[in-house]
Design a protein around this motif. Structure first.
Motif, PDB file in Angstrom:
ATOM      1  N   TYR A 127      66.152  18.096  33.177  1.00 26.77           N
ATOM      2  CA  TYR A 127      65.417  17.541  32.045  1.00 26.77           C
ATOM      3  C   TYR A 127      63.918  17.564  32.307  1.00 26.77           C
ATOM      4  N   ASP A 168      66.629  16.929  23.067  1.00 27.48           N
ATOM      5  CA  ASP A 168      67.313  16.213  22.000  1.00 27.48           C
ATOM      6  C   ASP A 168      66.755  16.635  20.647  1.00 27.48           C
ATOM      7  N   ASP A 169      67.384  16.114  19.582  1.00 26.95           N
ATOM      8  CA  ASP A 169      67.003  16.490  18.228  1.00 26.95           C
ATOM      9  C   ASP A 169      65.597  16.030  17.875  1.00 26.95           C
ATOM     10  N   GLY A 443      70.543  15.663  32.799  1.00 25.21           N
ATOM     11  CA  GLY A 443      69.792  14.685  32.034  1.00 25.21           C
ATOM     12  C   GLY A 443      69.202  13.600  32.913  1.00 25.21           C
ATOM     13  N   ALA A 449      73.224  17.500  29.923  1.00 26.46           N
ATOM     14  CA  ALA A 449      72.694  17.371  28.559  1.00 26.46           C
ATOM     15  C   ALA A 449      72.562  18.766  27.964  1.00 26.46           C
ATOM     16  N   THR A 452      68.800  21.911  23.063  1.00 29.07           N
ATOM     17  CA  THR A 452      68.733  22.269  21.642  1.00 29.07           C
ATOM     18  C   THR A 452      67.531  23.176  21.406  1.00 29.07           C
TER      19      THR A 452
END
Length: 583
Positions: A127, A168-169, A443, A449, A452
């Protein structure tokens, strides 16, 4: 830098090329910017390549300022990554496929989602490495069925494609907005008249996507804008406002009528208005049923029925967008022969649903609406067939044409239609590609994770044609300063040796000021030189002509035709000042 036309690899043409359809194609060939090699394949000659490179530089500067990092991946790609994502099949015939000498399947890249995903996956695993955005400016390839309009729609083209990778989004949304703003800066710097439209994602996949369309009558894309709001969308992405459902109470039962000789909507309406139905009937009261065959990637053809109000035509682009990545074709005579329960000209929902044919309807066909439609027998129609009571479709589809004056989806006014050229497209891809390749990072919580992605493209070579379309006039090309192949075009229109020497001195002074100078030192007549200057389209033209003996030169602004007399003494400084003020 000084470029002398006496040495420049350039041949201008007086006549339009025979295969040219649009203004940009005609002028870019006539002005010696590009030459056709094969359908949809063009060579870039010196002036064209300079313009392309200047546009690339604007794109590169803004992408770098936004924090993206440039890399370069191969255009020749293996089949396996595209097989993993399904796009080897989904792209269909638009994909250039080939085999190497060992029989391995290869392709020429149309976009590089797969390769960028694998590249980042191969380097990053935590991450802490994210977010990251990478881009390239590279040749792309698509086997267009009908390449047209010169470099507007070619089979080989230059594209800037960038890809964001986030945890993440929320991070994806931030990357998307950064690209959106970066694109606005790029197109604003280039002086393009454009609109940002909601769009469909197509074979790219993902959720949210928007197109940047350059407004142009030569465009292949139709887009809409609302008259009283900020809604804008490619016509393929327009969402039809859904009217409220109606109650069944009080609606008459359906009645089948003999309607000989009524295979079209027009003949059916004529019959209805002479049949004593007690009301005036228009095409909007009829339900037209159009039959398609659809093939999902790797599957067999299946029938699909589409019902829509009879006053609307089917828009094939909207149908294809709604069903992508499936192939779609209208049923032909052989298909009707093979399916005798389909009575051409008299098809209704009954036979479709009874025959197991998937049946989708326009969003306006809501529960409680009554229709005149086919009764599935030759020369017969049913009146007052009610949706939700007498038939239940399998769903809805955006297949009908969008018209000027339609209600805007955002509820603010009505729609106006215009045409545009797609110059950029941004996608929130999500996890389609990282899921396909199992791209996880460790993550912050110590657990895997899933990364995206976003994908963002600009048609760099297409921008050359777009600027030509938007700026050209009846005399030739007119370049904005940011994209022009030179800053100033100096023309000697006087054979006097003093004027010739003065022009050379002026050109050297402009060069020392770091202006790109196109110097027409040829022995051609002034008329030929002036016509070429107008055709080539450099934004400023300096004419060293008959005024030299009187102590002046002319500075002409190509776009407006405005002429300023500049004193020979200090001419370079004054021209530099005026050009700078006009930028």
């Amino acid at each position: 830098m000084i470029t002398r036309l006496s040495h420049l690899f350039l041949r201008t043409l007086r006549d339009d090329p025979a295969d040219a359809e649009v203004l940009s194609h005609k002028l870019l060939v006539r002005a010696g910017y590009v030459r056709r090699v094969a359908p949809g394949v063009y060579s870039w000659l010196p002036l064209g390549l300079r313009t392309l490179r200047r546009i690339e530089q604007v794109v590169r500067e803004e992408m770098n300022s936004a924090g993206a990092q440039e890399i370069s991946l191969p255009a020749l790609l293996p089949r396996e990554p595209f097989e993993t994502t399904g796009r080897w099949t989904e792209y269909g015939s638009a994909l250039f496929r080939l085999k190497d000498r060992k029989g391995n399947d290869m392709l020429l890249g149309p976009t590089h989602e797969e390769l960028f995903t694998l590249t980042v996956q191969g380097e990053y695993s935590s991450y802490k490495d994210l977010p990251v955005t990478l881009y390239q400016i590279q040749s792309k390839y698509r086997d267009e069925e009908r390449p047209r309009a010169g470099i507007l729609r070619g089979r080989e083209f230059t594209m800037k494609d960038s890809y964001s990778f986030d945890l993440d989004d929320a991070g994806l949304e931030r990357s998307y907005q950064v690209h959106r703003e970066t694109y606005q800066r790029i197109f604003d710097r280039l002086g393009i008249d454009y609109v940002i439209c909601a769009a469909t994602s197509g074979a790219m996949g993902g959720s949210a996507s928007e197109e940047f369309l350059a407004i142009s009558a030569a465009g292949e894309d139709t887009f809409v804008r609302s008259t009283d709001g900020e809604y804008a969308a490619n016509v393929e992405a327009v969402v039809t406002p859904v009217p409220p459902a109606r109650p069944f109470e009080g609606l008459p039962a359906p009645v089948v009528h003999d309607t000989p000789g009524t295979p079209t909507i027009a003949t059916l309406v004529d019959w209805a208005n002479g049949a004593g139905l007690g009301r005036e009937v228009t095409a909007a009261d009829t339900l037209k049923n159009v039959l398609f065959k659809v093939r999902e990637p790797g599957k067999d053809w299946e029938l699909l029925g589409v019902g829509l109000p009879g006053d609307r035509e089917v828009d094939m682009k909207r149908v294809e967008a709604a069903l992508e990545p499936a192939e779609v074709a209208v049923l032909g005579e052989d298909d009707f022969t093979a399916n005798p329960f389909l009575v051409k000209g008299y098809i209704g929902p009954g036979a479709l649903l009874a025959g197991g044919v998937r049946y989708l309807v326009d969003p306006r066909v809501v529960e409680g609406t009554a229709w005149i439609t086919g009764a599935d027998e030759p020369g017969r129609h049913v009146v007052d067939l009610v949706c939700g009571r007498d038939f239940t479709p399998d769903g809805t589809i955006e297949a009908a044409e969008v018209r000027e004056g339609d209600e805007a989806p955002d509820g603010h006014g009505t729609l106006t239609l215009a045409r545009g050229i797609e110059i950029g497209h941004i996608f929130q891809l999500g996890r389609k590609y990282t899921d396909a390749f199992g791209f996880d990072v460790l993550g912050e919580n110590g657990k895997p994770a899933r990364v995206t992605m976003g994908s963002y493209g600009i048609g760099v070579s297409r921008l050359v044609a777009v600027l030509a379309e938007q700026y050209a006039d009846e005399k030739g090309l007119v370049w904005p300063a940011a994209a022009a192949p030179a800053d100033v075009h100096v023309v000697i229109a006087n054979k006097d040796e003093a004027a010739t020497g003065g022009a050379a001195t002026l050109v050297e002074a402009l060069d020392r000021a770091r202006l790109e100078v196109l110097f027409d030192d040829r022995k051609a007549s002034p008329g030929v030189k002036f016509k070429d200057a107008e055709l080539i389209g450099v934004p400023w033209v300096v004419v060293v002509g008959r005024g030299w003996s009187e102590g002046t030169v002319e500075l002409r602004e190509r776009a407006t035709g405005e002429v300023t007399q500049v004193s020979v003494d200090g001419a370079a400084d004054e021209i530099i000042r005026l050009i700078g003020a006009g930028r």
